[in-house]
Enzyme design. Structure first.
Site, short mmCIF file in Angstrom:
data_model
loop_
_atom_site.label_atom_id
_atom_site.label_comp_id
_atom_site.label_asym_id
_atom_site.label_seq_id
_atom_site.Cartn_x
_atom_site.Cartn_y
_atom_site.Cartn_z
N LEU A 64 2.20 -10.05 -3.55
CA LEU A 64 1.16 -10.03 -4.35
C LEU A 64 1.13 -8.62 -5.02
O LEU A 64 1.55 -7.63 -4.45
CB LEU A 64 -0.13 -10.44 -3.84
CG LEU A 64 -0.16 -11.75 -3.05
CD1 LEU A 64 -1.17 -12.01 -2.14
CD2 LEU A 64 -0.23 -13.02 -4.16
N ASN A 69 -5.50 -7.92 -3.99
CA ASN A 69 -5.08 -9.21 -3.89
C ASN A 69 -4.90 -9.79 -2.59
O ASN A 69 -5.00 -11.10 -2.41
CB ASN A 69 -3.65 -9.46 -5.01
CG ASN A 69 -4.11 -8.97 -6.22
OD1 ASN A 69 -3.29 -8.15 -6.83
ND2 ASN A 69 -5.10 -9.52 -6.87
N LYS A 170 7.73 2.38 2.23
CA LYS A 170 7.90 1.85 0.98
C LYS A 170 7.33 3.12 0.02
O LYS A 170 7.86 3.24 -0.99
CB LYS A 170 7.30 0.56 1.01
CG LYS A 170 7.11 0.12 -0.26
CD LYS A 170 8.37 -0.22 -1.15
CE LYS A 170 8.47 -0.52 -2.73
NZ LYS A 170 9.45 -0.70 -3.32
N LYS A 245 0.71 2.50 -9.71
CA LYS A 245 -0.06 1.86 -8.50
C LYS A 245 0.58 2.49 -7.19
O LYS A 245 -0.03 3.05 -6.41
CB LYS A 245 -0.02 0.45 -8.45
CG LYS A 245 -0.62 0.02 -7.10
CD LYS A 245 -0.10 -1.39 -7.00
CE LYS A 245 1.42 -1.71 -6.33
NZ LYS A 245 1.79 -2.61 -5.53
#
Ligand code: NAD
Length: 300
Positions: A64, A69, A170, A245
């Site tokens: 997502l 979310n 990540k 983001k």
């Protein structure tokens, strides 16, 4: 393992296709009915909500856009937590902050539901080819239980550490990639301003210390690499919105860890501005377009 899949977007759909191709029976849900229709046409069983997916599944993959979310899908009304049986294994492959991953894991653990964070690198091409790098945070036995599903979607699986560690890895990777796209764009704009052929500049940098994935695999200047997003009017790929983001997540992680992150913060602002000026849904390499030079008549 009967699998559920939530989030059949740009990444999720090809990942779901690979699970189906490897013989998994998959029940899917997406908040966007059009995205769910495509997943159902690909062979998934349709679910009416995240809770509906949980009722049908022993393992659930989620991918997502953002932490809010993920919280909604797991903890919200008609979410996974409402319906998941004890022992269900949840695999969140979204790029979110490690704090949210740990919070969701803790809430699920109260009901005996298992959770690992397993964000990915490799983009839509890697998702389609089943060659994603998957960075995993979680208990070793949960990671092993998830492995058959993960190898159907990725080629390079790394168990980084406890829950949240996959997300940390990540963010660290995307901090470097995000800064690199801005750096390469600035460098090529300077080269052009001084009349240097971008193809020749590419040759020079390819064998010099500035060589970077951002230039070699997704060159931001149109016409240099026919496979790059830049040569397809910056069709994503990985969008400017998502890169903004992710750099924001990296900056937050740095702040919480009391680490200075000045270059990441500067690059984050460039992506934010590019998004605000219409580049948000384009590939993040379009930051090159955004960084077009000012008028030659302007004072320097
Ligand atoms: P996307 O917007 O194309 O797809 C996300 C899907 O999730 C959408 O179809 C949306 O309708 C659905 N969704 C959102 N909230 C939902 C909810 N509460 N319940 C059910 N469905 C919901 O995004 P994407 O490009 O597939 O990216 C997904 C994640 O993967 C992001 O975290 C992104 O950072 C990460 N990622 C993307 C890429 C890439 O190249 N696109 C590469 C690596 C990682």
């Amino acid at each position: 393992m009967k699998l559920g899949f939530i989030g059949t977007g740009a990444m999720g759909l090809p990942m779901l296709r690979n699970l189906l191709a490897k013989g998994f029976a998959v029940t899917a849900y997406d908040a966007n009915p059009a995205a769910l229709d495509v997943a159902v046409a690909a062979g998934a069983k349709r679910a009416a909500s995240c809770a509906d997916v949980a009722r049908a599944s022993e393992g659930i993959v989620t991918i997502l856009p953002s932490a809010s979310n993920v919280q909604a899908a797991y903890l919200g009304p008609s979410g996974i937590l409402e319906a998941a049986a004890k022992g269900t294994l949840c695999i969140d492959m979204s790029t979110i902050d490690p704090g949210t991953a740990r919070q969701v894991a803790a809430r699920l653990a109260e009901r005996g539901v298992r959770y690992i964070d397993a964000p990915v690198s490799g983009g839509v091409a890697g998702a389609t080819a089943g060659s994603l790098t998957i960075m995993i945070g979680g208990v070793a036995s949960d990671v092993e239980a998830a492995r058959p599903a993960l190898v159907a979607m990725g080629a390079n699986l790394v168990h980084v550490g406890a829950v949240g560690a996959g997300s940390v890895a990540k963010l660290c990777n995307n901090l470097i990639a995000g800064v690199a796209f801005v750096a390469v764009s600035e460098a090529f704009r300077i080269g052009e301003a001084w009349g240097v052929d971008p193809k020749i500049l590419t040759d020079v940098i390819s064998t010099s210390s500035g060589a970077t994935w951002a230039m070699q695999k997704n060159h931001p200047v149109p016409g240099i690499d026919p496979k790059a997003a830049a040569s397809r009017d910056y069709a994503p790929g990985f969008t400017t919105d998502l890169m903004g983001k992710d750099l924001g997540l990296a900056v937050n992680a740095a702040r919480e860890g009391r680490v200075a992150a000045s270059v990441a913060a500067a690059a984050q602002q460039v992506y934010r501005m590019a998004s605000a000026h219409g580049f948000g849904r384009k590939d993040c390499a379009s930051v090159y377009q955004f960084l077009k030079p000012g008028s030659k008549d302007s004072p320097v």
